[in-house]
Write a protein that holds these residues in place. Sequence first.
Motif, PDB file in Angstrom:
ATOM      1  N   PHE A  14       0.824  -1.206   0.000  1.00 26.17           N
ATOM      2  CA  PHE A  14       0.000   0.000   0.000  1.00 26.17           C
ATOM      3  C   PHE A  14       0.862   1.263   0.000  1.00 26.17           C
ATOM      4  N   SER A  15       2.080   1.146   0.477  1.00 26.38           N
ATOM      5  CA  SER A  15       3.007   2.264   0.373  1.00 26.38           C
ATOM      6  C   SER A  15       3.443   2.463  -1.075  1.00 26.38           C
ATOM      7  N   LEU A  16       3.585   1.361  -1.807  1.00 25.53           N
ATOM      8  CA  LEU A  16       3.990   1.426  -3.212  1.00 25.53           C
ATOM      9  C   LEU A  16       2.907   2.016  -4.101  1.00 25.53           C
ATOM     10  N   VAL A  17       1.685   1.528  -3.945  1.00 22.79           N
ATOM     11  CA  VAL A  17       0.633   1.903  -4.892  1.00 22.79           C
ATOM     12  C   VAL A  17      -0.072   3.191  -4.509  1.00 22.79           C
ATOM     13  N   GLY A  18      -0.022   3.563  -3.215  1.00 23.78           N
ATOM     14  CA  GLY A  18      -0.669   4.784  -2.775  1.00 23.78           C
ATOM     15  C   GLY A  18      -2.179   4.644  -2.689  1.00 23.78           C
ATOM     16  N   VAL A  41       3.614   0.021 -18.895  1.00 20.72           N
ATOM     17  CA  VAL A  41       2.323  -0.190 -18.228  1.00 20.72           C
ATOM     18  C   VAL A  41       2.601  -0.833 -16.873  1.00 20.72           C
ATOM     19  N   VAL A  42       2.032  -0.267 -15.821  1.00 17.51           N
ATOM     20  CA  VAL A  42       2.247  -0.780 -14.460  1.00 17.51           C
ATOM     21  C   VAL A  42       0.925  -1.306 -13.916  1.00 17.51           C
ATOM     22  N   GLU A  43       0.951  -2.535 -13.427  1.00 15.92           N
ATOM     23  CA  GLU A  43      -0.231  -3.149 -12.831  1.00 15.92           C
ATOM     24  C   GLU A  43       0.078  -3.554 -11.395  1.00 15.92           C
ATOM     25  N   ALA A  44      -0.959  -3.582 -10.583  1.00 12.49           N
ATOM     26  CA  ALA A  44      -0.792  -3.986  -9.180  1.00 12.49           C
ATOM     27  C   ALA A  44      -1.895  -4.966  -8.804  1.00 12.49           C
ATOM     28  N   SER A  45      -1.533  -5.992  -8.056  1.00  8.46           N
ATOM     29  CA  SER A  45      -2.499  -6.995  -7.609  1.00  8.46           C
ATOM     30  C   SER A  45      -2.650  -6.920  -6.094  1.00  8.46           C
ATOM     31  N   ARG A  46      -3.845  -6.551  -5.655  1.00  6.36           N
ATOM     32  CA  ARG A  46      -4.103  -6.465  -4.221  1.00  6.36           C
ATOM     33  C   ARG A  46      -4.066  -7.853  -3.569  1.00  6.36           C
ATOM     34  N   GLU A  47      -4.479  -8.882  -4.317  1.00  4.34           N
ATOM     35  CA  GLU A  47      -4.560 -10.227  -3.750  1.00  4.34           C
ATOM     36  C   GLU A  47      -3.185 -10.803  -3.438  1.00  4.34           C
ATOM     37  N   VAL A  48      -2.247 -10.691  -4.390  1.00  2.00           N
ATOM     38  CA  VAL A  48      -0.921 -11.298  -4.189  1.00  2.00           C
ATOM     39  C   VAL A  48       0.114 -10.282  -3.731  1.00  2.00           C
ATOM     40  N   LYS A  49      -0.296  -9.016  -3.604  1.00  2.00           N
ATOM     41  CA  LYS A  49       0.580  -7.950  -3.098  1.00  2.00           C
ATOM     42  C   LYS A  49       1.862  -7.820  -3.929  1.00  2.00           C
ATOM     43  N   GLU A  50       1.691  -7.574  -5.234  1.00  2.00           N
ATOM     44  CA  GLU A  50       2.863  -7.360  -6.075  1.00  2.00           C
ATOM     45  C   GLU A  50       2.553  -6.338  -7.157  1.00  2.00           C
TER      46      GLU A  50
END
Length: 386
Positions: A14-18, A41-50
Amino acid sequence: MNVFTQAAGSHAFFSLVGPRFCRLREYEDLGSSQGKFSVVVVEASREVKEVKVFSTEKANERLVKLLKERVEQSARELAREDTEQPVGKEESNLRVVLGTGGKVVEVLMPDESRKVFIHRVTENSTEEHILAKFQQFGEIRLCKKFDEGEKWGFLIFKTVAEAINAAKETGDDEADAGELERRRPLKQNADFKARLKWCRRPSRGFGYASISPAEYATCLLKRCFHVGSDLITIKPARNQENSLYFPSLPRALSEDVIRRSLLHELDYDENTKGIVERVTIVRQTPYETTDAELRDLEMTIKKTFQVHLPSSQVNVTVKMPPSANSVFFIGEATFTDPIDGIQACKRLQTGFCVNDQPVNVVPVISATITVPIRILEAVEAKVKKF
């Protein structure tokens, strides 16, 4: 297509994605600006935290470095963080300090605190100045400035000892003085109680006991036993080889005392079952207790206690016996001052009688606290000492 993946824990993710993943656009802009024909393109997955970076060219060093630095910074912050968690009911005010991974760092008693308030501030009382002054007393885990009010804010030290020392050394300063947080001590019950018990239907002076096997009864016939200062003689009961007869029993003696004494004479534990099958004390005729009798008993007991209470009060209640056959009276004394109550109970442990029957006075002292087993293991030694 090039892919770079940065894994992170919950805190770092959560610090990374804001908030609302707002920083992802920042990463895309930074990556795209590094090459004329670069698309990122940057993607973020809340489930796997990456966080994953997809780019038409090899991931640029600035973007990779930024992501790694933010994860490392988050890890450092997490390692420094600790929280105070209450133990048991809120009014107990007992807390533990939990560090990384939920490890118990310190146990805080009800009147202990790591927080130091800052007051008597001046125009020079900046956060940098406050930290510079108080860091000499120990590690500061948190510095919080208030938006308004007389006090500037507060500091939370790593340990209670550091906080106490900081407040002690700066408490009298004309500017930027430290004041230790005052926590209320463990709440105590206002009342202290004692249970009362005395004989309602005294012995008529004799009784019987059934012993198994009969050989044990024969063995006991050759002996006498003491109950306090009274010598109890034993004789055979008529026509029953396993029964004993006690011709001279004290008026206040109970069946349970005789049972334990007989087992002791036979070298058995007092909780042994099946040997002393029955004890019967022949008592005075059953009778019904009236409300007026209970009130008289309560008044008599209250006056006796009040003699030993210099500056406090006592309230006495005596329960109505369940039946006319009830052997004992049961009552309760409630003292407004615990210290006076304990002293009065000590003085009346012996020699306190009602209607010539000795009263057994038992103080009620108990405490209950609910603690998770993991925390209990860490705090048990200190709680016992407290």
